[in-house]
Write a protein that holds these residues in place. Structure first.
Motif, PDB file in Angstrom:
ATOM      1  N   ILE A 259       0.850  -1.191   0.000  1.00 49.79           N
ATOM      2  CA  ILE A 259       0.000   0.000   0.000  1.00 49.79           C
ATOM      3  C   ILE A 259       0.881   1.234   0.000  1.00 49.79           C
ATOM      4  N   ARG A 260       0.660   2.098  -0.970  1.00 45.05           N
ATOM      5  CA  ARG A 260       1.380   3.380  -1.027  1.00 45.05           C
ATOM      6  C   ARG A 260       0.492   4.464  -0.431  1.00 45.05           C
ATOM      7  N   ASN A 261       1.064   5.121   0.547  1.00 45.47           N
ATOM      8  CA  ASN A 261       0.335   6.173   1.260  1.00 45.47           C
ATOM      9  C   ASN A 261       0.766   7.525   0.709  1.00 45.47           C
ATOM     10  N   GLN A 262      -0.175   8.313   0.199  1.00 49.66           N
ATOM     11  CA  GLN A 262       0.180   9.597  -0.395  1.00 49.66           C
ATOM     12  C   GLN A 262       0.768  10.556   0.633  1.00 49.66           C
ATOM     13  N   ALA A 263       0.321  10.442   1.907  1.00 49.01           N
ATOM     14  CA  ALA A 263       0.873  11.327   2.948  1.00 49.01           C
ATOM     15  C   ALA A 263       2.364  11.073   3.132  1.00 49.01           C
ATOM     16  N   ASP A 264       2.761   9.785   3.078  1.00 53.18           N
ATOM     17  CA  ASP A 264       4.183   9.463   3.193  1.00 53.18           C
ATOM     18  C   ASP A 264       4.959  10.030   2.004  1.00 53.18           C
ATOM     19  N   LEU A 265       4.354   9.924   0.819  1.00 46.70           N
ATOM     20  CA  LEU A 265       5.007  10.446  -0.391  1.00 46.70           C
ATOM     21  C   LEU A 265       5.196  11.959  -0.290  1.00 46.70           C
ATOM     22  N   LEU A 266       4.160  12.657   0.187  1.00 49.29           N
ATOM     23  CA  LEU A 266       4.254  14.111   0.353  1.00 49.29           C
ATOM     24  C   LEU A 266       5.301  14.471   1.389  1.00 49.29           C
ATOM     25  N   SER A 267       5.334  13.701   2.491  1.00 52.68           N
ATOM     26  CA  SER A 267       6.303  13.974   3.552  1.00 52.68           C
ATOM     27  C   SER A 267       7.733  13.772   3.057  1.00 52.68           C
ATOM     28  N   THR A 268       7.937  12.689   2.306  1.00 55.07           N
ATOM     29  CA  THR A 268       9.284  12.414   1.777  1.00 55.07           C
ATOM     30  C   THR A 268       9.708  13.492   0.792  1.00 55.07           C
ATOM     31  N   ALA A 269       8.795  13.843  -0.117  1.00 55.37           N
ATOM     32  CA  ALA A 269       9.121  14.878  -1.100  1.00 55.37           C
ATOM     33  C   ALA A 269       9.405  16.212  -0.420  1.00 55.37           C
ATOM     34  N   SER A 270       8.628  16.533   0.615  1.00 55.16           N
ATOM     35  CA  SER A 270       8.840  17.787   1.336  1.00 55.16           C
ATOM     36  C   SER A 270      10.193  17.802   2.033  1.00 55.16           C
ATOM     37  N   ALA A 271      10.573  16.653   2.623  1.00 60.56           N
ATOM     38  CA  ALA A 271      11.873  16.571   3.304  1.00 60.56           C
ATOM     39  C   ALA A 271      13.028  16.721   2.313  1.00 60.56           C
ATOM     40  N   VAL A 272      12.889  16.088   1.148  1.00 61.72           N
ATOM     41  CA  VAL A 272      13.953  16.173   0.130  1.00 61.72           C
ATOM     42  C   VAL A 272      14.107  17.603  -0.368  1.00 61.72           C
ATOM     43  N   THR A 273      12.987  18.252  -0.675  1.00 66.28           N
ATOM     44  CA  THR A 273      13.066  19.622  -1.188  1.00 66.28           C
ATOM     45  C   THR A 273      13.557  20.590  -0.103  1.00 66.28           C
ATOM     46  N   GLN A 274      13.237  20.289   1.176  1.00 65.08           N
ATOM     47  CA  GLN A 274      13.739  21.140   2.250  1.00 65.08           C
ATOM     48  C   GLN A 274      15.263  21.051   2.337  1.00 65.08           C
ATOM     49  N   THR A 275      15.791  19.834   2.191  1.00 63.80           N
ATOM     50  CA  THR A 275      17.246  19.659   2.169  1.00 63.80           C
ATOM     51  C   THR A 275      17.857  20.414   0.997  1.00 63.80           C
ATOM     52  N   PHE A 276      17.191  20.342  -0.146  1.00 67.15           N
ATOM     53  CA  PHE A 276      17.626  21.060  -1.338  1.00 67.15           C
ATOM     54  C   PHE A 276      17.656  22.565  -1.068  1.00 67.15           C
ATOM     55  N   THR A 277      16.638  23.074  -0.358  1.00 65.31           N
ATOM     56  CA  THR A 277      16.565  24.503  -0.037  1.00 65.31           C
ATOM     57  C   THR A 277      17.714  24.917   0.879  1.00 65.31           C
ATOM     58  N   VAL A 278      17.964  24.113   1.907  1.00 64.59           N
ATOM     59  CA  VAL A 278      19.057  24.434   2.846  1.00 64.59           C
ATOM     60  C   VAL A 278      20.395  24.433   2.126  1.00 64.59           C
ATOM     61  N   LEU A 279      20.588  23.457   1.228  1.00 62.94           N
ATOM     62  CA  LEU A 279      21.847  23.369   0.488  1.00 62.94           C
ATOM     63  C   LEU A 279      22.058  24.603  -0.381  1.00 62.94           C
ATOM     64  N   LEU A 280      21.032  25.000  -1.147  1.00 66.37           N
ATOM     65  CA  LEU A 280      21.167  26.174  -2.006  1.00 66.37           C
ATOM     66  C   LEU A 280      21.383  27.441  -1.177  1.00 66.37           C
ATOM     67  N   GLY A 281      20.631  27.562  -0.056  1.00 64.19           N
ATOM     68  CA  GLY A 281      20.778  28.737   0.793  1.00 64.19           C
ATOM     69  C   GLY A 281      22.176  28.821   1.393  1.00 64.19           C
ATOM     70  N   ALA A 282      22.725  27.667   1.787  1.00 61.45           N
ATOM     71  CA  ALA A 282      24.067  27.653   2.384  1.00 61.45           C
ATOM     72  C   ALA A 282      25.128  28.060   1.363  1.00 61.45           C
ATOM     73  N   VAL A 283      24.986  27.534   0.130  1.00 57.70           N
ATOM     74  CA  VAL A 283      25.959  27.880  -0.922  1.00 57.70           C
ATOM     75  C   VAL A 283      25.911  29.381  -1.212  1.00 57.70           C
ATOM     76  N   ALA A 284      24.694  29.917  -1.305  1.00 56.67           N
ATOM     77  CA  ALA A 284      24.554  31.349  -1.593  1.00 56.67           C
ATOM     78  C   ALA A 284      25.049  32.196  -0.427  1.00 56.67           C
ATOM     79  N   SER A 285      24.886  31.719   0.804  1.00 62.09           N
ATOM     80  CA  SER A 285      25.316  32.488   1.974  1.00 62.09           C
ATOM     81  C   SER A 285      26.830  32.640   2.020  1.00 62.09           C
ATOM     82  N   ILE A 286      27.538  31.669   1.438  1.00 61.30           N
ATOM     83  CA  ILE A 286      29.005  31.758   1.422  1.00 61.30           C
ATOM     84  C   ILE A 286      29.448  33.004   0.665  1.00 61.30           C
ATOM     85  N   SER A 287      28.777  33.307  -0.443  1.00 61.71           N
ATOM     86  CA  SER A 287      29.137  34.503  -1.207  1.00 61.71           C
ATOM     87  C   SER A 287      28.856  35.762  -0.398  1.00 61.71           C
ATOM     88  N   LEU A 288      27.833  35.712   0.473  1.00 64.27           N
ATOM     89  CA  LEU A 288      27.536  36.858   1.325  1.00 64.27           C
ATOM     90  C   LEU A 288      28.633  37.046   2.374  1.00 64.27           C
TER      91      LEU A 288
END
Length: 402
Positions: A259-288
């Motif tokens: 059984i695939r639970n859509q809530a789990d899929l949304l949670s996983t996707a949200s966690a992955v994109t949040q990590t992606f956001t932190v990574l991009l923000g950290a890289v950009a902050s270095i230039s600051l």
């Protein structure tokens, strides 16, 4: 009054060396602009992923057969899901709003001299609302058409475009794997989802698909939509228990479904994109941070050049804190000015990326405020040392400085 004096002296100092001041501010401009643009791209990617998942339906559980094999080697999926299983889930599991039995295969469609190969979904009339499809033209098939295995089909807009071009396909008769089907509706476009295109398929009654097109007795999956606010994990456990009972699976044996639970899929996707956001923000902050180092370097040079000025001001009564405030204010003014221009550059870059590429960007007020606060903090942090150094100068030594 005192603030205006500070501002006037700071502005005069910046404009006295325009190119040097601009180069010092440039690092902050690039840093703030990069932070805002990168976070906008990350937010756009997150929104796009979540929209894609939500487009598949809300409060959704998908029941599929588990794999089977022998000796630890999996050789394929089981054929164990039936229409009666779907009916039992709807009748016996609480908090289930609707279910849709699904069979799927490929089919060759032909209309006069045009043809296309596409995905054929056989399901019930509940499939359309359950999967968030909307009928743009025509109608849904009815329960009666489902029961009598009517040869009717609802087309995705891509299939309609491939077969009919700009003509209206509703009412036309096409051949699906050599069998005549009547086109009764066109779904509204959902857009290409990347790994699959929901617009490039057709939906027919599952009875027709199982008995007349594919010749199969088992379902590929059962889609379940739960009522709003239901505990999807509880429904998932209830469905698993029901299917185990119906399939007579012993307690010590693993379940024969997944059984695939859509809530789990949304949670996983949200966690992955949040990590992606932190990574991009950290890289950009270095230039600051690099921009802040540039400001500190320029301020140290400024302190050295204005050593005699500092000595004179101290000789006529200026205190250490006055000198500290003056140079610290100049550093904050540079970083603040760079921050304002950087915000404009970041917003402009995000808009340009959205217009000129396929990336979606989402500008967020909190990322703009955060970038401005970070730029100000950089000015305070990297401006404090040069300002303190200026404040601690001995007035006699400063007056003797050549």
């Amino acid at each position: 009054m005192y603030f205006m004096v500070l501002l006037k002296v700071a502005v005069y100092s910046l404009f006295a060396n325009k190119l040097r001041s601009f180069l010092a501010v440039l690092g902050v401009i690039i840093g703030v602009g990069a932070v805002i643009a990168m976070l906008a791209i990350a937010a756009g990617a997150k929104a796009q992923v979540l929209t894609t998942i939500s487009a598949m339906g809300t409060n959704l559980l998908v029941v599929r057969p588990a794999q089977h094999g022998s000796g630890g080697v999996m050789t394929g999926t089981q054929q164990n899901l039936t229409v009666e299983d779907a009916q039992a889930i709807l009748a016996e599991v609480p908090n289930v709003l609707r279910v849709a039995p699904v069979v799927q295969g490929r089919g060759q469609l032909k209309y006069y001299n045009k043809n296309t190969a596409t995905s054929v979904i056989g399901s019930s009339v509940t499939y359309i609302p359950l999967r968030n499809f909307e009928i743009e033209r025509g109608r849904l098939f009815t329960d009666a058409e489902e029961e009598r295995m009517a040869k009717v089909t609802i087309m995705g807009p891509v299939v309609a475009q491939n077969l009919f071009g700009e003509d209206d396909p509703v009412g036309a008769t096409i051949k699906l794997n050599g069998i005549n089907f009547h086109v009764i509706g066109i779904t509204k476009s959902k857009g290409d989802q990347g790994w699959f295109n929901p617009d490039d398929n057709i939906v027919i009654p599952y009875t027709t698909a199982m008995k007349q097109l594919f010749g199969m007795d088992y379902l590929r999956e059962i889609d379940i939509q739960c009522v709003a606010g239901a505990d999807l994990m509880k429904v998932q456990d209830d469905v698993t228990a029901l299917i185990r009972k119906r399939h007579r699976i012993l307690p010590e044996m693993p379940p024969d479904i997944e059984i695939r639970n859509q809530a789990d899929l949304l949670s996983t996707a949200s966690a992955v994109t949040q990590t992606f956001t932190v990574l991009l923000g950290a890289v950009a902050s270095i230039s600051l941070l690099v921009g802040g180092i540039g400001i500190m370097n320029i301020m140290l040079v400024t302190v050295t050049e204005r050593t005699r000025e500092i000595g004179i001001r101290k000789a006529i009564g200026a205190k250490d804190r006055d000198i500290l405030r003056q140079f610290l204010f100049e550093a904050i003014l540079m970083s603040g000015l760079g921050g304002v221009i950087g915000v404009a550059a970041g917003v402009g870059a995000a808009v340009m990326v959205s217009r000129l590429t396929t990336f979606t960007t989402v500008l967020q007020m909190q990322s703009i405020v955060m970038a401005m606060l970070f730029a100000t903090a950089v000015g305070v942090f990297f401006g404090y040392y040069p300002a303190r150094r200026a404040a601690k100068l001995n007035p006699i030594d400063a007056l003797r400085y050549e």
